[in-house]
Design an enzyme around this catalytic site. Structure first.
Site, short mmCIF file in Angstrom:
data_model
loop_
_atom_site.label_atom_id
_atom_site.label_comp_id
_atom_site.label_asym_id
_atom_site.label_seq_id
_atom_site.Cartn_x
_atom_site.Cartn_y
_atom_site.Cartn_z
N ASP A 1 -119.31 27.48 -6.43
CA ASP A 1 -119.03 26.34 -5.72
C ASP A 1 -117.61 25.88 -6.03
O ASP A 1 -117.03 26.07 -7.29
CB ASP A 1 -120.04 25.18 -6.19
CG ASP A 1 -119.85 23.88 -5.39
OD1 ASP A 1 -118.64 23.61 -4.97
OD2 ASP A 1 -120.92 23.69 -4.72
N ASN B 1 -130.59 20.71 -1.23
CA ASN B 1 -130.59 19.51 -0.25
C ASN B 1 -131.08 19.70 1.10
O ASN B 1 -130.24 20.77 1.65
CB ASN B 1 -129.23 18.60 -0.51
CG ASN B 1 -128.87 18.42 -1.94
OD1 ASN B 1 -129.93 18.29 -2.67
ND2 ASN B 1 -127.80 18.35 -2.40
N GLN C 1 -127.50 16.59 1.82
CA GLN C 1 -126.95 17.82 2.32
C GLN C 1 -125.55 17.44 2.94
O GLN C 1 -125.40 16.72 3.90
CB GLN C 1 -127.87 18.37 3.38
CG GLN C 1 -127.28 19.99 3.82
CD GLN C 1 -128.30 20.76 4.55
OE1 GLN C 1 -129.36 20.03 4.91
NE2 GLN C 1 -128.09 21.94 4.93
N HIS D 1 -128.27 26.36 1.66
CA HIS D 1 -127.80 26.89 0.45
C HIS D 1 -128.87 26.22 -0.78
O HIS D 1 -129.03 25.05 -0.69
CB HIS D 1 -126.32 26.61 0.33
CG HIS D 1 -126.01 25.17 0.42
ND1 HIS D 1 -126.05 24.53 1.51
CD2 HIS D 1 -125.86 24.06 -0.59
CE1 HIS D 1 -125.86 23.07 1.34
NE2 HIS D 1 -125.43 23.04 0.22
N HIS E 1 -128.44 25.53 -4.86
CA HIS E 1 -127.47 25.12 -6.08
C HIS E 1 -128.08 25.50 -7.43
O HIS E 1 -129.26 25.35 -7.87
CB HIS E 1 -127.33 23.74 -6.21
CG HIS E 1 -126.59 22.80 -5.02
ND1 HIS E 1 -125.11 22.83 -5.01
CD2 HIS E 1 -126.86 22.49 -3.61
CE1 HIS E 1 -124.60 22.17 -4.09
NE2 HIS E 1 -125.80 22.01 -3.17
P1 AMP Z 1 -124.77 20.01 -0.24
O1 AMP Z 1 -124.15 18.58 -0.78
O2 AMP Z 1 -126.04 20.46 -0.77
O3 AMP Z 1 -124.65 20.38 1.22
O4 AMP Z 1 -123.71 21.00 -0.92
C1 AMP Z 1 -122.64 21.51 -0.32
C2 AMP Z 1 -121.56 22.36 -1.47
O5 AMP Z 1 -120.74 23.07 -1.09
C3 AMP Z 1 -120.94 21.41 -2.30
O6 AMP Z 1 -121.31 21.41 -3.67
C4 AMP Z 1 -119.58 21.69 -2.03
O7 AMP Z 1 -118.86 21.68 -3.33
C5 AMP Z 1 -119.80 23.15 -1.66
N1 AMP Z 1 -118.64 23.68 -0.79
C6 AMP Z 1 -118.11 23.29 0.19
N2 AMP Z 1 -117.28 24.22 0.76
C7 AMP Z 1 -117.08 25.15 -0.01
C8 AMP Z 1 -116.43 26.21 -0.15
N3 AMP Z 1 -115.40 26.70 0.97
N4 AMP Z 1 -116.58 27.36 -0.91
C9 AMP Z 1 -117.68 26.93 -1.98
N5 AMP Z 1 -118.23 25.61 -2.13
C10 AMP Z 1 -118.11 25.13 -1.06
#
Ligand code: AMP
Ligand code: ZN
Length: 138
Positions: free
Chosen positions: A32, A88, A95, A101, A103
């Site tokens: 992440d 999420n 989300q 995805h 985590h």
């Molecule tokens: P969610 O809130 O479950 O949708 O989580 C999205 C996650 O994606 C967050 O923890 C972000 O930090 C991560 N994220 C967003 N853009 C990127 C990226 N370019 N590379 C890696 N992780 C990312």
């Protein structure tokens, strides 16, 4: 299906760089970019699914199976004491990237990461009724 305006589709294809731990034809496991803790990883599908409500069980099985492997590797490498595995679905559930995805969040004593909620009270009979009602939809 790939979505042109989706950041995780671009990462899955390799059009946007990522710190990639592992990949197969079905998923990519990356670090992440804004981690809750060091070693916070995401397993993202190669195909675009908005969330768990779109994901098929076969692809999910591969992702959740790999999560057990990745969890051990991250724990060994970071020395974390524990780990949250979470996922999420929908803005209301936190989300922010609408591409499925999972985590993997390494946890350590006093790390300040907060995933708690206030438990609601239940009535045993209502729980039984609800469980049956949900089962009828499976
Ligand atoms: P969610 O809130 O479950 O949708 O989580 C999205 C996650 O994606 C967050 O923890 C972000 O930090 C991560 N994220 C967003 N853009 C990127 C990226 N370019 N590379 C890696 N992780 C990312
Ligand atoms: Zn996507």
């Amino acid at each position: 299906m790939i979505k042109d305006d989706c950041i995780f589709c671009k990462i899955a294809k390799g059009d946007i760089p990522s710190a990639t731990i592992y990949e197969t034809g079905d998923f990519k496991c990356i670090l992440d970019v804004a981690p809750a803790n060091k070693g916070h990883a995401l397993i993202i599908t190669k195909e675009h699914y908005d969330n768990i409500f779109q994901l098929d069980a076969e692809t999910a099985a591969k992702i959740f199976s790999f999560a057990t492997v990745a969890a051990k590797a991250i724990k060994e490498e970071t020395g974390c004491e524990g780990m949250n595995v979470l996922q999420n679905n929908g803005a209301v559930a936190g989300q922010t990237v609408n591409h499925f995805h999972l985590h993997l969040v390494p946890r350590n004593t006093g790390d300040g990461v907060n995933m708690s909620w206030a438990p609601k009270e239940t009535v045993a009979e209502e729980q039984q009724t609800l469980a049956k009602a949900i089962k009828s939809r499976i």
